[in-house]
Design a protein around this motif. Sequence first.
Motif, PDB file in Angstrom:
ATOM      1  N   ILE A   1      33.105  -8.426  52.798  1.00 53.61           N
ATOM      2  CA  ILE A   1      34.034  -9.045  53.749  1.00 53.61           C
ATOM      3  C   ILE A   1      35.112  -9.832  53.001  1.00 53.61           C
ATOM      4  CG2 ILE A   1      32.716 -11.159  54.178  1.00 53.61           C
ATOM      5  CD1 ILE A   1      33.498 -10.458  57.246  1.00 53.61           C
TER       6      ILE A   1
ATOM      7  N   ILE B   1      23.350  -4.157  51.575  1.00 55.22           N
ATOM      8  CA  ILE B   1      23.448  -5.599  51.362  1.00 55.22           C
ATOM      9  C   ILE B   1      22.319  -6.091  50.454  1.00 55.22           C
ATOM     10  CG2 ILE B   1      23.278  -7.836  52.536  1.00 55.22           C
ATOM     11  CD1 ILE B   1      25.936  -6.556  52.908  1.00 55.22           C
TER      12      ILE B   1
ATOM     13  N   PRO C   1      24.571  -7.778  47.429  1.00 56.76           N
ATOM     14  CA  PRO C   1      24.759  -8.803  48.462  1.00 56.76           C
ATOM     15  C   PRO C   1      26.220  -9.088  48.785  1.00 56.76           C
ATOM     16  CG  PRO C   1      23.159  -9.518  46.853  1.00 56.76           C
ATOM     17  CD  PRO C   1      23.760  -8.264  46.315  1.00 56.76           C
ATOM     18  N   THR C   2      27.139  -8.791  47.884  1.00 60.54           N
ATOM     19  CA  THR C   2      28.538  -9.071  48.188  1.00 60.54           C
ATOM     20  C   THR C   2      29.211  -7.911  48.900  1.00 60.54           C
ATOM     21  OG1 THR C   2      29.092  -8.264  46.003  1.00 60.54           O
ATOM     22  CG2 THR C   2      28.895 -10.647  46.264  1.00 60.54           C
TER      23      THR C   2
ATOM     24  N   MET D   1      25.400 -16.165  52.338  1.00 60.49           N
ATOM     25  CA  MET D   1      25.151 -14.859  52.966  1.00 60.49           C
ATOM     26  C   MET D   1      24.097 -14.967  54.061  1.00 60.49           C
ATOM     27  SD  MET D   1      25.660 -11.673  53.158  1.00 60.49           S
ATOM     28  CE  MET D   1      26.679 -11.370  51.737  1.00 60.49           C
TER      29      MET D   1
ATOM     30  N   TRP E   1      25.261 -16.633  57.282  1.00 57.91           N
ATOM     31  CA  TRP E   1      25.945 -15.964  58.373  1.00 57.91           C
ATOM     32  C   TRP E   1      25.274 -14.716  58.886  1.00 57.91           C
ATOM     33  CZ3 TRP E   1      28.158 -11.599  56.687  1.00 57.91           C
ATOM     34  CH2 TRP E   1      28.755 -11.584  55.431  1.00 57.91           C
TER      35      TRP E   1
END
Lengths: 343, 481
Positions: A260, A327, A331-332, B1, B4
């Motif tokens: 995101i 994810i 994770p990013t 992370m 959210w």
Amino acid sequence: MEQFFQQLINGLVLGGIYALIAVGYTMVYGIIQLINFAHGEIFMLGAYIAFTLVMFFPIPLWVAILVSMLFCAGVGMLMDVVAYKPLRTAPRLSALITAIGVSIGLQNLARMIWGAKPQTFSEETLPKFFQQLNPLVEPTSFLNIFGVSFTENAIQFSEGVFLAYLDLSIIILAVVLMFGLNRLVTLTKIGKAMRACAQNRVAANLMGIKTNKVIAITFAIGSALGAVAGVMVGVRENINPLMGFHKGVAAFAAAVLGGIGNITGAMVGGLLMGLAEVFGAGYIDTFIEFICNNIGLGQFYEDEKISHSYGSGYRVAISYIVMIIVILIRPTGLFGKSSAHRA
Amino acid sequence: MRNWLVGLLIVGLLSFWGCQPPDKKTEVTSDETQETQESSEKATVEVEDDQATVEGKDDQATVEGEVAEDQATAEGEVAEDQATAEGEVAEDQATAEGAGPSSDDTIATQKESEQVKVAVAGPFTGTAAAFGEMIERGARLKAKQINEAGGINGRKLVLTFGDDAGTDKEAKLVATRFATDREILAVVGHFNSSCSLAGKDIYKENGIVALSPGSTNVSVCEGSDWTFRNLYRDDFQGQFIARYIKNILTKYNSVAVLFDNDDYGRGLRDAFTAEAKKIDLELVTSVAYDRENTDFSTQLTKIKSKKPKAIFISGLYEQAALIVKQARKLGIRSLFFGADGIDSPDFLKNAGISAEGTYLTTPFTFGAGGEEAAKVAAAFEAEFKVPPDTWAALTYDAMGMIAEAIEKTYNKEATLAENRKAIRDHLASIDTPEEGFIGITGLTYFDINGDTVNKPAYVKVVIDGKYTTAPEQMLNLDAFK
């Protein structure tokens, strides 16, 4: 094989739609670190506005799309001014909760204005090549090159692979708009300002960039793209007050999948989500059958009615599983940079 | 992370919550009708209402619950144990208006002698809202006709509506509200099979009749003495469709099933596939979809690869319209066959020309109805400006049956529970064709479960954007025994 190509087309169309919406989420997040949950409702409003326009005025669909884009850009900016701007310095959670409030508010507003019943664009308001054909009449093919034939409302690649002009235009629109956005962000002055704001809003402000203006423009662009997606979904499927929620959550997941805050990520993420949903739903039953047959449960599979493909009933879940796996590994997200400050 | 992702969860829950349609709408509409009927009395009634509240305040201890704004809670609290006088003073607008002019010390008794209350439950909002609309109109028309003819033994029939939104969760709330109400004698509803199944136990525990004008799932009436329906079951319908395709649409000898993954869709699919196997109708595949979905191209592509001659949609009109449309875009030109779930004018409206040639079964069609049905259709059209559909007709009859039961059994002196029981016993006693209720949809009588087993299925086909009674019918029920 025909099934594979047809599913590929379905996946590209859905992916294009997701990408158009996901860009709106990701651009706003990139600049003010806000997950604008009301973005799905902008998408829904876009569809309703175009629907209302073509129903009451004799204007072609593309004009309605343009008006709807402008309108939604306005709504997006208004939303920023009314709901998010006062909270710019407040804790991020406050803005997030506000976004949820705006989302629910818009959803119910649409329900009040247009009713809970789903609406469909009536055929005569659509361009000729988007319209339905009488299924009892053989479609006429007016052009035939190398086995690819063009009929009134679709391109037929082979016996069983169809690409409706409507779906084709969704893919083209998505590609063109994505490309345009990419150019805008990388080449223009406002794009540069946006990137600067995304890196550090305070510093950008100190350098003389009017950050509030940049944020407003970001909302406007994201909302306009969402509106296009909304109209296309409205034409392809139907329009209801909940459509923003259903498609919006999937598109948000796509933005997260791509990382995101990253526009390219949102585009790729959207495409991947669409393909994952379609291929997951399309092949999960084959997959289950394959496993059952290989571990000696073939007969059980036949007997226990699993042969009814329940799998495709869970198509949305399948795409989320894909997102969760990505994810977990990254994770990013696919294109996201690791960053210390996340909401 | 993680933060959210939690946020996402909260949003999901909140939005889902926010999306639940408010119950207000139907209550408001019910008030509206009353207003039109009794606009002259409105002023008097309002004064009365004030008096009632004032009177209530004198007697704080008992009335505290009743004057609360929240009708459902208020009624729930005082439900069974307090069936008399003060209880009636509740701020229920509809009730207050129904009372008409009277002196304030006799409000309660007047009310009891003047009105009987019946509830209607259906999907007035949500994805099955087009059905709910027709159900509401059918019920209103019958109630209006009854009241114009002098009511039930001189008592006014008052309707109250509960919106289950077509979901089992809401249906449970509506069922609880109705079952614990101190005035409601019987319930007409629910429509969706999942809703009837969700409400079944609640109605049974509280002892109130629920007569469904639309649920066709096999187990809706089984295991409860309090649940009835005035149309066929899915085991019959599924069997019927399989045989119709096999015997009459002989060209279409291979079938794919596309089913809604809920009680109605699965039940009907099971009946259909079982019969198809028995009579040797080739079944190529069977694919599920989720009702929340609006894009069915994946499922349709899967079906297309199997090249069926016909596709049976075991689901509701809204999705069916999208399915038919999207199928044509994918180049699928198979015959579509649907069940009563797609029998709605909205199917034709939404699907447009793609629906052409679609076959469907229905418990009733005005085309095959008698003179009485034509009269009701005319009255319906005069009242609501649209022609009635199958569900309006079945609700009309269900309301008529309940009204007849109340007429024959209602006892002013008896308690609510006794009156509800009497209605049930009366309905249960209608178990032979001779005793049957003759309505516009034909003769209705019940078997031991409360199911109606004598009604045939009609077949309609979409021609030129209209439902037309198919040229070939299979009305002989003997073959299905």
